[in-house]
Design an enzyme around this catalytic site. Structure first.
Site, short mmCIF file in Angstrom:
data_model
loop_
_atom_site.label_atom_id
_atom_site.label_comp_id
_atom_site.label_asym_id
_atom_site.label_seq_id
_atom_site.Cartn_x
_atom_site.Cartn_y
_atom_site.Cartn_z
N GLY A 1 0.84 -1.19 0.00
CA GLY A 1 0.00 0.00 0.00
C GLY A 1 0.87 1.23 0.00
O GLY A 1 2.02 1.20 -0.45
N CYS A 2 0.35 2.32 0.52
CA CYS A 2 1.10 3.57 0.57
C CYS A 2 2.45 3.35 1.27
O CYS A 2 2.50 2.84 2.39
CB CYS A 2 0.30 4.64 1.31
SG CYS A 2 1.19 6.17 1.55
#
Length: 155
Positions: free
Chosen positions: A9-10
């Site tokens: 993810g981020c």
């Protein structure tokens, strides 16, 4: 020094979480396995580069310890999303450059499959390339302590 590239993810939260781990020596956020040379954040966000937001982690010790932490902070059963972040750049992945790591990673994933009711979709691939993200992304949550993060950094 050992090295592995993780996409969860981020990359801001993944980096912040791994910086707290005793085995971590150094971290760099960037873009892994892009089909375009030296992509930037805006281009990666279009989905046209094939790159994932990723963390290069240099570590000491056992890869299994790194994987334990990684699978603690991701949902490996969700495709192209972690938390509120959606898009191919937010997929989960493990990218190795040492061929011996492939078996360790695959064996680890096989050993945890029973912990999930859905299939694990985290990709495991040889690292083709890694491009450092822009400087403002490096250590982002250290520089911006109130910044967005999909990971509970206190867990």
């Amino acid at each position: 020094m050992k090295e592995i590239i993780l996409a969860g993810g981020c990359f801001w939260g993944v980096e912040a979480y791994f910086k707290k781990q005793p085995f971590t020596v150094d971290t760099t956020v960037g873009y892994a396995n892009s089909n375009m040379e030296n992509p930037g954040y805006k281009t990666v966000c279009t989905g046209m580069t094939g790159a994932s937001e990723a963390l290069k982690i240099e570590y000491e010790g056992d890869l299994k310890d790194v994987l334990d932490v990684f699978f603690h902070i991701i949902d490996p059963t969700v495709m192209n999303r972690q938390g509120n972040d959606m898009g191919t750049q937010y997929r989960t992945g493990i990218y190795y450059s040492n061929p011996l790591d492939k078996k360790i990673i695959e064996d680890y994933i096989d050993s945890i499959r029973g912990n999930y009711s859905e299939p694990i979709v985290t990709e495991v691939e040889e690292l083709k390339n890694f491009y450092d993200a822009e400087e403002y992304h490096q250590d982002y949550l250290t520089k911006n302590p109130g910044g967005y993060c999909h990971i509970d950094l206190n867990s």
